[in-house]
Design a protein around this motif. Structure first.
Motif, PDB file in Angstrom:
ATOM      1  N   LEU A 191      -2.138  -7.730   2.634  1.00 14.25           N
ATOM      2  CA  LEU A 191      -1.281  -6.565   2.825  1.00 14.25           C
ATOM      3  C   LEU A 191       0.011  -6.966   3.532  1.00 14.25           C
ATOM      4  CD1 LEU A 191      -0.786  -3.480   2.775  1.00 14.25           C
ATOM      5  CD2 LEU A 191      -1.963  -3.380   4.992  1.00 14.25           C
TER       6      LEU A 191
ATOM      7  N   VAL B 130       3.383  -1.286   4.066  1.00 12.36           N
ATOM      8  CA  VAL B 130       2.854   0.049   3.789  1.00 12.36           C
ATOM      9  C   VAL B 130       4.031   0.985   3.521  1.00 12.36           C
ATOM     10  CG1 VAL B 130       1.515   2.003   4.658  1.00 12.36           C
ATOM     11  CG2 VAL B 130       0.861  -0.336   5.288  1.00 12.36           C
TER      12      VAL B 130
ATOM     13  N   ILE C 218     -10.034   3.170   4.446  1.00 12.45           N
ATOM     14  CA  ILE C 218      -8.605   2.917   4.590  1.00 12.45           C
ATOM     15  C   ILE C 218      -8.313   2.153   5.878  1.00 12.45           C
ATOM     16  CG2 ILE C 218      -6.373   4.050   4.956  1.00 12.45           C
ATOM     17  CD1 ILE C 218      -7.388   6.231   3.014  1.00 12.45           C
ATOM     18  N   GLU C 219      -8.981   2.537   6.966  1.00 10.23           N
ATOM     19  CA  GLU C 219      -8.755   1.854   8.236  1.00 10.23           C
ATOM     20  C   GLU C 219      -9.156   0.383   8.139  1.00 10.23           C
ATOM     21  OE1 GLU C 219      -9.729   2.238  13.021  1.00 10.23           O
ATOM     22  OE2 GLU C 219     -10.590   3.671  11.598  1.00 10.23           O
TER      23      GLU C 219
ATOM     24  N   LEU D 299      -0.095   4.052  11.993  1.00 11.72           N
ATOM     25  CA  LEU D 299       0.531   2.852  11.443  1.00 11.72           C
ATOM     26  C   LEU D 299       1.391   2.147  12.492  1.00 11.72           C
ATOM     27  CD1 LEU D 299       1.584   4.278   7.951  1.00 11.72           C
ATOM     28  CD2 LEU D 299      -0.212   2.587   8.371  1.00 11.72           C
TER      29      LEU D 299
ATOM     30  N   GLN E 200       4.761   4.698   3.537  1.00  8.50           N
ATOM     31  CA  GLN E 200       4.268   6.038   3.858  1.00  8.50           C
ATOM     32  C   GLN E 200       5.187   7.048   3.183  1.00  8.50           C
ATOM     33  OE1 GLN E 200       4.318   7.496   7.901  1.00  8.50           O
ATOM     34  NE2 GLN E 200       3.002   9.228   7.382  1.00  8.50           N
TER      35      GLN E 200
ATOM     36  N   ALA F  30       0.698   5.208   0.907  1.00  8.49           N
ATOM     37  CA  ALA F  30      -0.068   6.235   1.607  1.00  8.49           C
ATOM     38  C   ALA F  30       0.742   7.519   1.666  1.00  8.49           C
ATOM     39  CB  ALA F  30      -0.408   5.770   3.024  1.00  8.49           C
TER      40      ALA F  30
ATOM     41  N   ALA G 216       0.832  -1.195   0.000  1.00 12.79           N
ATOM     42  CA  ALA G 216       0.000   0.000   0.000  1.00 12.79           C
ATOM     43  C   ALA G 216       0.870   1.250   0.000  1.00 12.79           C
ATOM     44  CB  ALA G 216      -0.914  -0.003   1.220  1.00 12.79           C
TER      45      ALA G 216
ATOM     46  N   LEU H  98       1.906  -2.078  11.888  1.00 20.24           N
ATOM     47  CA  LEU H  98       1.894  -2.500  10.491  1.00 20.24           C
ATOM     48  C   LEU H  98       3.306  -2.419   9.911  1.00 20.24           C
ATOM     49  CD1 LEU H  98      -1.342  -0.614   9.510  1.00 20.24           C
ATOM     50  CD2 LEU H  98      -1.047  -3.076   9.383  1.00 20.24           C
TER      51      LEU H  98
ATOM     52  N   TYR I  49      -9.262  -1.433   5.434  1.00 24.15           N
ATOM     53  CA  TYR I  49      -8.279  -2.111   4.595  1.00 24.15           C
ATOM     54  C   TYR I  49      -7.008  -2.417   5.384  1.00 24.15           C
ATOM     55  CZ  TYR I  49      -4.682  -2.891   1.095  1.00 24.15           C
ATOM     56  OH  TYR I  49      -3.636  -3.432   0.387  1.00 24.15           O
ATOM     57  N   LEU I  50      -6.468  -1.428   6.076  1.00 28.54           N
ATOM     58  CA  LEU I  50      -5.176  -1.597   6.751  1.00 28.54           C
ATOM     59  C   LEU I  50      -5.244  -2.601   7.900  1.00 28.54           C
ATOM     60  CD1 LEU I  50      -3.917   2.096   6.822  1.00 28.54           C
ATOM     61  CD2 LEU I  50      -2.919   0.217   5.522  1.00 28.54           C
ATOM     62  N   THR I  51      -6.373  -2.663   8.580  1.00 27.93           N
ATOM     63  CA  THR I  51      -6.464  -3.532   9.754  1.00 27.93           C
ATOM     64  C   THR I  51      -7.003  -4.923   9.436  1.00 27.93           C
ATOM     65  OG1 THR I  51      -8.655  -2.615  10.278  1.00 27.93           O
ATOM     66  CG2 THR I  51      -6.742  -1.610  11.352  1.00 27.93           C
TER      67      THR I  51
END
Length: 206
Positions: free
Chosen positions: A106, A109, A96-97, A130, A111, A29, A27, A135, A99-101
């Motif tokens: 995944l 990430v 987004i939350e 994050l 950033q 971000a 991902a 993550l 998806y990320l959790t």
């Protein structure tokens, strides 16, 4: 394995639209206009697979790009969303939350922060979020070519201090124009996705 195949797959807004093939996902971000699309294009050595927008915040979905049928880059909406309503910003945040959790494929990430400036309030909030969820994370300092070489280390130091990036954390200065950081980033992606070192070897040969 050379990066010989890359394609846009879908702009997704709901989990049922996400690819179901189980390929590892990376991902991206960052703030609007931080250079996510330019990074994707540099990583795959194509000029316009990922389209840059003249209107920051225009990307409002998760854009999936499949690389060599081995992994996905997942381009997030740029945080900030100055041009959209509060309710829409909340919907993006929830998407987004979730998806990320909850997204099992995944693996990493990225950033992305603009190396020219200290991290914004949104950068700091995203980084803390994050880290809170533990993550897998690599911070990428974009637009390094916009800073004279003699001053880059100073800017890198500011970013690291503001975000609390320690010696055990991943940070890569990057330039989509010069290709700076491309090989290092492929190495990190390969390590976390389990795709194999052939991606890094291909990057080194190009």
């Amino acid at each position: 394995m050379k990066v010989t195949k890359s394609e846009f797959i879908i702009s997704a807004v709901r989990p049922e639209q996400y690819p179901a093939d189980g390929l590892p996902e990376v991902a991206l971000a960052g703030r609007s206009n931080v250079g996510k699309s330019s990074l994707i294009n540099r990583m795959i050595n194509r000029k316009n697979l990922a389209r840059t927008s003249s209107t920051p915040g225009k990307t409002q979905q998760l854009n999936y790009y499949r690389i060599n049928d081995d992994l996905y880059f997942v381009d997030f909406p740029g945080y900030g969303f100055a041009k959209v309503s509060k309710s829409l910003r909340q919907a993006f945040g929830e998407m987004i939350e979730t998806y990320l959790t909850q997204r099992e494929p995944l693996k990493l990430v990225l950033q992305m922060v603009d190396l020219r400036h200290p991290p914004s309030k949104d950068d700091l909030m995203m980084h803390e979020w994050l880290k809170h969820y533990n993550l897998p994370l690599c911070v990428v300092g974009t637009k390094a070519d916009k800073i004279p070489r003699t001053r880059r280390e100073k800017h890198i130091k500011v970013i690291k201090q503001e975000l609390g990036i320690g010696s055990g954390d991943l940070f890569i200065p990057f330039s989509s124009e010069e290709g700076l950081g491309r090989e290092e980033l492929w190495t990190v992606i390969s390590r976390y996705t389990g795709v194999g070192q052939e991606l890094n070897e291909a990057a080194n040969q190009e």
